[in-house]
Write an enzyme that holds these catalytic residues in place. Structure first.
Site, PDB file in Angstrom:
ATOM      1  N   CYS A   1       0.836  -1.198   0.000  1.00 33.10           N
ATOM      2  CA  CYS A   1       0.000   0.000   0.000  1.00 33.10           C
ATOM      3  C   CYS A   1       0.870   1.247   0.000  1.00 33.10           C
ATOM      4  O   CYS A   1       1.868   1.310   0.709  1.00 33.10           O
ATOM      5  CB  CYS A   1      -0.847  -0.042   1.270  1.00 33.10           C
TER       6      CYS A   1
ATOM      7  N   THR B   1      -0.844   4.395   0.106  1.00 33.52           N
ATOM      8  CA  THR B   1      -1.829   5.445   0.421  1.00 33.52           C
ATOM      9  C   THR B   1      -1.221   6.585   1.249  1.00 33.52           C
ATOM     10  O   THR B   1      -1.457   7.763   0.979  1.00 33.52           O
ATOM     11  CB  THR B   1      -3.013   4.822   1.186  1.00 33.52           C
TER      12      THR B   1
ATOM     13  N   GLY C   1      -0.933  -4.621  -4.906  1.00 33.66           N
ATOM     14  CA  GLY C   1      -2.008  -3.870  -4.283  1.00 33.66           C
ATOM     15  C   GLY C   1      -3.131  -3.724  -5.293  1.00 33.66           C
ATOM     16  O   GLY C   1      -2.877  -3.616  -6.497  1.00 33.66           O
TER      17      GLY C   1
HETATM   18  P1  IMP Z   1      -0.821  -6.847   4.175  1.00 32.22           P
HETATM   19  O1  IMP Z   1      -1.265  -8.063   4.943  1.00 32.22           O
HETATM   20  O2  IMP Z   1       0.085  -5.955   4.968  1.00 32.22           O
HETATM   21  O3  IMP Z   1      -0.249  -7.205   2.841  1.00 32.22           O
HETATM   22  O4  IMP Z   1      -2.140  -5.971   3.909  1.00 32.22           O
HETATM   23  C1  IMP Z   1      -3.221  -6.458   3.162  1.00 32.22           C
HETATM   24  C2  IMP Z   1      -4.254  -5.348   3.010  1.00 32.22           C
HETATM   25  O5  IMP Z   1      -3.736  -4.238   2.254  1.00 32.22           O
HETATM   26  C3  IMP Z   1      -5.504  -5.715   2.235  1.00 32.22           C
HETATM   27  O6  IMP Z   1      -6.377  -6.538   2.931  1.00 32.22           O
HETATM   28  C4  IMP Z   1      -6.078  -4.345   1.901  1.00 32.22           C
HETATM   29  O7  IMP Z   1      -6.818  -3.794   2.963  1.00 32.22           O
HETATM   30  C5  IMP Z   1      -4.819  -3.507   1.733  1.00 32.22           C
HETATM   31  N1  IMP Z   1      -4.565  -3.234   0.308  1.00 32.22           N
HETATM   32  C6  IMP Z   1      -4.627  -4.076  -0.737  1.00 32.22           C
HETATM   33  N2  IMP Z   1      -4.286  -3.465  -1.893  1.00 32.22           N
HETATM   34  C7  IMP Z   1      -4.010  -2.196  -1.572  1.00 32.22           C
HETATM   35  C8  IMP Z   1      -3.608  -1.054  -2.348  1.00 32.22           C
HETATM   36  O8  IMP Z   1      -3.364  -1.104  -3.551  1.00 32.22           O
HETATM   37  N3  IMP Z   1      -3.449   0.105  -1.646  1.00 32.22           N
HETATM   38  C9  IMP Z   1      -3.678   0.186  -0.312  1.00 32.22           C
HETATM   39  N4  IMP Z   1      -4.022  -0.857   0.447  1.00 32.22           N
HETATM   40  C10 IMP Z   1      -4.193  -2.038  -0.174  1.00 32.22           C
END
Ligand code: IMP
Length: 346
Positions: free
Chosen positions: A177, A179, A260
């Site tokens: 992400c 953001t 993402g």
């Molecule tokens: P991770 O477990 O840290 O990889 O976070 C997974 C989460 O990242 C997902 O369940 C989403 O809420 C968030 N996410 C997925 N794609 C994106 C993106 O492109 N931008 C921002 N957040 C994302």
């Protein structure tokens, strides 16, 4: 105006050990019950197109966790995939808020879906509210509604008032992400969880969990479930093919794509390209192959069971009541990572 809340995340804190009267970590339970449904493990595989298709959903629900299918496919494909699941009652579907949201919900609920996830990047929004109300009006308590993502008490309260059973928490902590870099907005995840748990709803810690220890901290901070994307990426059960890259020394590395959903690559694949008025808020990476997802699930669950005993807690509710966080310094964090000199063998 500056908020007087200091934002902390997993690496800023440590859980302080408490007296343990439990004989074995096998004696603890990790069950979680939400809207009348019980899950044996508090884990959810993320609704991302490189994480949860049917194979991951089957693996995660075989262990007693929850899975949420991604929605980047036609409604027909989504229904067909849903019908092939081993545990449809433990698998959620994702619908978003666009034009297709209600028709997708309708088709999948007719196919037997009961867990509906309405999640968008900024869930504290009128459109999410409207979608939740429409779902509730039509299907009442027959369905369980997960809504998000939010990172403040106001956001969680808003979704709870709209009728959500479960609030998904996380603005900007995800491993792919961007953001926070692109918009400047977000709330460090531990603080976000502590704020959102104040609503009388189950909450999901979504994003930023990179180790079993982070999972324990998320649960202790008030989450009922942890949602994993990056930790599951690259396992055999994720959608997509493995690629082999040749290294300069002649050896080969097996990799898989992980991205993402707001990355340029995903938007080009699913939205017919990136509009000029938008910027990507996610990245695409190639991650190392990790083997069967079972290994990741067992590692995280082992950490959670052990974590419960460090707190002297028999279950997650007790962990949440008893947990004491200590804010630490970078030196304290460093001390807690393996740092013996020598070559790491295993
Ligand atoms: P991770 O477990 O840290 O990889 O976070 C997974 C989460 O990242 C997902 O369940 C989403 O809420 C968030 N996410 C997925 N794609 C994106 C993106 O492109 N931008 C921002 N957040 C994302």
């Amino acid at each position: 105006m500056m908020s007087n809340i200091r934002g902390l995340t997993f690496d800023d804190v440590m859980l302080v050990p408490g007296y343990n009267g439990i004989r074995s970590r096998q004696d603890v339970t990790t069950n979680v019950t939400v809207a009348g449904r019980t899950f044996e493990i508090p884990m959810i595989s993320a609704n991302m197109d490189t994480v949860t298709g049917e194979t991951m959903a089957n693996a995660m629900t075989d262990f007693g966790g929850m899975a949420i299918l991604h929605r980047f496919m036609s409604i027909e494909e989504n229904v067909a995939m849903f019908k092939r699941l081993k545990h449809p009652k433990k698998t959620g579907i994702s619908i978003g808020i666009g034009e297709e949201a209600l028709p997708r919900a309708e088709a999948l609920i007719s196919a037997g879906a009961e867990i509906i996830c309405v999640d968008v990047a900024h869930g504290h929004s009128k459109e999410v509210n409207r979608t939740i109300r429409q779902l509730r009006e039509k299907w009442g308590q027959h369905i369980m509604i997960i809504a998000g993502n939010v990172a403040t008490y106001a956001g969680a309260d808003y979704l709870s008032a709209a009728g959500a059973d479960v609030i998904k928490v996380g603005i900007g902590p995800g491993s792919v992400c961007s953001t926070r870099i692109k918009t400047g907005f977000g709330v460090p995840q531990l603080t976000a969880l502590q704020e959102c748990r104040k609503v009388d709803r189950c909450i999901i810690a979504d994003g930023g969990i990179k180790s079993p220890g982070d999972a324990v901290k998320a649960l202790a901070a008030g989450a009922d479930f942890i949602m994993l994307g990056g930790m599951l990426a690259g396992t055999d059960e994720t959608p997509g093919e493995f690629m082999t890259r040749k290294n300069s020394d002649g050896s080969e590395t097996k990799l898989k794509r992980f991205r993402g959903m707001a990355s340029r690559e995903a938007q080009e694949d699913f939205m017919g390209g990136m509009a000029e008025w938008k910027t990507a808020e996610g990245v695409a990476v190639e991650v190392l192959a990790k083997g069967p997802v079972k290994n990741v699930i067992l590692d995280v669950m082992g950490g959670i069971r052990s974590g419960l005993t460090y707190c002297g807690a028999l279950n997650i509710k007790q962990l949440q009541r008893k947990a004491q966080f200590m804010e630490i310094t970078p030196a304290g964090f460093h001390e807690g990572t393996p740092h013996a000199s020598g070559r790491l063998t295993k």
